[in-house]
Design a protein around this motif. Sequence first.
Motif, PDB file in Angstrom:
ATOM      1  N   SER A   1      -9.419 -18.145 -63.916  1.00 58.88           N
ATOM      2  CA  SER A   1      -9.687 -16.797 -63.416  1.00 58.88           C
ATOM      3  C   SER A   1     -10.506 -15.989 -64.407  1.00 58.88           C
ATOM      4  O   SER A   1     -11.367 -15.207 -64.030  1.00 58.88           O
ATOM      5  N   LEU A   2     -10.245 -16.181 -65.715  1.00 61.18           N
ATOM      6  CA  LEU A   2     -10.987 -15.432 -66.721  1.00 61.18           C
ATOM      7  C   LEU A   2     -12.441 -15.890 -66.791  1.00 61.18           C
ATOM      8  O   LEU A   2     -13.349 -15.093 -67.003  1.00 61.18           O
ATOM      9  N   ALA A   3     -12.655 -17.181 -66.566  1.00 61.67           N
ATOM     10  CA  ALA A   3     -14.019 -17.713 -66.652  1.00 61.67           C
ATOM     11  C   ALA A   3     -14.905 -17.192 -65.526  1.00 61.67           C
ATOM     12  O   ALA A   3     -16.127 -17.209 -65.630  1.00 61.67           O
ATOM     13  N   THR A   4     -14.296 -16.727 -64.424  1.00 61.93           N
ATOM     14  CA  THR A   4     -15.092 -16.208 -63.318  1.00 61.93           C
ATOM     15  C   THR A   4     -15.515 -14.761 -63.541  1.00 61.93           C
ATOM     16  O   THR A   4     -16.349 -14.241 -62.810  1.00 61.93           O
ATOM     17  N   THR A   5     -14.925 -14.108 -64.544  1.00 67.16           N
ATOM     18  CA  THR A   5     -15.271 -12.726 -64.846  1.00 67.16           C
ATOM     19  C   THR A   5     -16.631 -12.670 -65.534  1.00 67.16           C
ATOM     20  O   THR A   5     -16.895 -13.421 -66.465  1.00 67.16           O
ATOM     21  N   LYS A   6     -17.487 -11.793 -65.074  1.00 63.45           N
ATOM     22  CA  LYS A   6     -18.829 -11.679 -65.663  1.00 63.45           C
ATOM     23  C   LYS A   6     -18.710 -11.219 -67.108  1.00 63.45           C
ATOM     24  O   LYS A   6     -18.079 -10.215 -67.415  1.00 63.45           O
ATOM     25  N   ASP A   7     -19.320 -11.974 -68.004  1.00 66.02           N
ATOM     26  CA  ASP A   7     -19.244 -11.653 -69.422  1.00 66.02           C
ATOM     27  C   ASP A   7     -20.155 -10.476 -69.761  1.00 66.02           C
ATOM     28  O   ASP A   7     -21.342 -10.495 -69.464  1.00 66.02           O
ATOM     29  N   GLU A   8     -19.585  -9.457 -70.381  1.00 67.16           N
ATOM     30  CA  GLU A   8     -20.379  -8.332 -70.860  1.00 67.16           C
ATOM     31  C   GLU A   8     -20.047  -8.049 -72.322  1.00 67.16           C
ATOM     32  O   GLU A   8     -20.292  -6.956 -72.811  1.00 67.16           O
ATOM     33  N   TRP A   9     -19.514  -9.038 -72.997  1.00 67.45           N
ATOM     34  CA  TRP A   9     -19.091  -8.859 -74.379  1.00 67.45           C
ATOM     35  C   TRP A   9     -20.097  -9.490 -75.332  1.00 67.45           C
ATOM     36  O   TRP A   9     -20.868  -8.804 -75.997  1.00 67.45           O
ATOM     37  N   PHE A  10     -20.141 -10.815 -75.362  1.00 71.12           N
ATOM     38  CA  PHE A  10     -21.086 -11.488 -76.239  1.00 71.12           C
ATOM     39  C   PHE A  10     -22.522 -11.355 -75.747  1.00 71.12           C
ATOM     40  O   PHE A  10     -23.447 -11.216 -76.547  1.00 71.12           O
ATOM     41  N   ASN A  11     -22.720 -11.384 -74.416  1.00 68.41           N
ATOM     42  CA  ASN A  11     -24.110 -11.368 -73.955  1.00 68.41           C
ATOM     43  C   ASN A  11     -24.781 -10.001 -74.163  1.00 68.41           C
ATOM     44  O   ASN A  11     -25.953  -9.929 -74.510  1.00 68.41           O
ATOM     45  N   LEU A  12     -24.022  -8.911 -73.978  1.00 65.38           N
ATOM     46  CA  LEU A  12     -24.612  -7.590 -74.163  1.00 65.38           C
ATOM     47  C   LEU A  12     -24.594  -7.126 -75.611  1.00 65.38           C
ATOM     48  O   LEU A  12     -25.584  -6.587 -76.111  1.00 65.38           O
ATOM     49  N   PHE A  13     -23.474  -7.327 -76.305  1.00 65.61           N
ATOM     50  CA  PHE A  13     -23.328  -6.743 -77.633  1.00 65.61           C
ATOM     51  C   PHE A  13     -23.864  -7.626 -78.756  1.00 65.61           C
ATOM     52  O   PHE A  13     -24.210  -7.115 -79.824  1.00 65.61           O
ATOM     53  N   VAL A  14     -23.907  -8.943 -78.552  1.00 66.24           N
ATOM     54  CA  VAL A  14     -24.431  -9.815 -79.598  1.00 66.24           C
ATOM     55  C   VAL A  14     -25.789 -10.378 -79.199  1.00 66.24           C
ATOM     56  O   VAL A  14     -26.794 -10.137 -79.858  1.00 66.24           O
ATOM     57  N   ALA A  15     -25.840 -11.118 -78.084  1.00 64.53           N
ATOM     58  CA  ALA A  15     -27.110 -11.692 -77.638  1.00 64.53           C
ATOM     59  C   ALA A  15     -28.063 -10.617 -77.129  1.00 64.53           C
ATOM     60  O   ALA A  15     -29.278 -10.794 -77.152  1.00 64.53           O
ATOM     61  N   LYS A  16     -27.458  -9.491 -76.667  1.00 65.17           N
ATOM     62  CA  LYS A  16     -28.247  -8.387 -76.094  1.00 65.17           C
ATOM     63  C   LYS A  16     -29.158  -8.881 -74.966  1.00 65.17           C
ATOM     64  O   LYS A  16     -30.324  -8.535 -74.875  1.00 65.17           O
ATOM     65  N   ASN A  17     -28.544  -9.721 -74.133  1.00 68.02           N
ATOM     66  CA  ASN A  17     -29.249 -10.356 -73.020  1.00 68.02           C
ATOM     67  C   ASN A  17     -28.249 -10.554 -71.890  1.00 68.02           C
ATOM     68  O   ASN A  17     -27.351 -11.381 -71.995  1.00 68.02           O
ATOM     69  N   ILE A  18     -28.385  -9.788 -70.794  1.00 62.84           N
ATOM     70  CA  ILE A  18     -27.423  -9.833 -69.708  1.00 62.84           C
ATOM     71  C   ILE A  18     -27.345 -11.212 -69.068  1.00 62.84           C
ATOM     72  O   ILE A  18     -26.341 -11.581 -68.478  1.00 62.84           O
ATOM     73  N   SER A  19     -28.386 -12.016 -69.218  1.00 67.98           N
ATOM     74  CA  SER A  19     -28.416 -13.348 -68.622  1.00 67.98           C
ATOM     75  C   SER A  19     -27.913 -14.430 -69.567  1.00 67.98           C
ATOM     76  O   SER A  19     -27.866 -15.606 -69.196  1.00 67.98           O
ATOM     77  N   PHE A  20     -27.514 -14.048 -70.764  1.00 70.37           N
ATOM     78  CA  PHE A  20     -27.062 -15.037 -71.741  1.00 70.37           C
ATOM     79  C   PHE A  20     -25.790 -15.712 -71.249  1.00 70.37           C
ATOM     80  O   PHE A  20     -24.864 -15.068 -70.752  1.00 70.37           O
ATOM     81  N   ASN A  21     -25.708 -17.034 -71.389  1.00 70.51           N
ATOM     82  CA  ASN A  21     -24.570 -17.820 -70.923  1.00 70.51           C
ATOM     83  C   ASN A  21     -23.575 -18.021 -72.060  1.00 70.51           C
ATOM     84  O   ASN A  21     -23.722 -18.929 -72.882  1.00 70.51           O
ATOM     85  N   THR A  22     -22.567 -17.180 -72.112  1.00 71.56           N
ATOM     86  CA  THR A  22     -21.568 -17.266 -73.171  1.00 71.56           C
ATOM     87  C   THR A  22     -20.826 -18.592 -73.143  1.00 71.56           C
ATOM     88  O   THR A  22     -20.489 -19.151 -74.191  1.00 71.56           O
ATOM     89  N   MET A  23     -20.588 -19.141 -71.950  1.00 72.47           N
ATOM     90  CA  MET A  23     -19.852 -20.393 -71.840  1.00 72.47           C
ATOM     91  C   MET A  23     -20.663 -21.583 -72.342  1.00 72.47           C
ATOM     92  O   MET A  23     -20.161 -22.696 -72.406  1.00 72.47           O
TER      93      MET A  23
END
Length: 223
Positions: A140-162
Amino acid sequence: PTAYDGIAASAPAQSFTKFTSSLYYPLLMRIWHNVNPLVCELDFLTSEAIKYCDPLDGVVDGLISNMTACDYNPYTAVNKTFTCDSLNRTIALSQGAALIAEAAWSGAHTTDGHQLWFGYNPGSDIGSTFGAQPGTNISSLATTKDEWFNLFVAKNISFNTMGLSHKEYQEFFNLITSEYGSAWNADDANLQAFKKNGGKLLTYHGMVRRSPYPLPLPNDMLP
């Protein structure tokens, strides 16, 4: 102010960047080790941990109260059979389920085994968070859209944290703390100034994670 000189706090201060970043660790461990534990497997391990650790405080009440003494090893349950309700049949616990339970309970670690942050307490719900339902390969957690690492570190909304490797995850963990920790984290638990000012503190929390500080707090840190 003359009628009230204290604080009633119903939640703890957190090292927020580390706390949040650590939640990804068990999910990424599933990918790094190519395992897919079911919700029912992690729920079974939770019940086994409670059964093992519940009596350690001298009272059998379905709760783990002596967390310090709780040293349940999930690998001891590998191949143990139980009824998985979602499959409606008896199955044997997989090695992968033990691996993910251990990752959740022990907390995030570096590639060379050093702990980055604390884990979930045994007895807390890890099944619905890190387990997959039959026929799926995601939790269930993996289906949640990531806005942590992709926005704050990668600074790329399309970045694939998984898609992070273990080394990259470790780098992201440290990067987000170094960049935002001074604004978001509550790392200093020294309450001496509050005590000297005559303050009184009544606090409790219901978080499932281990405290970063020993409990009870040392006398020189208590108000």
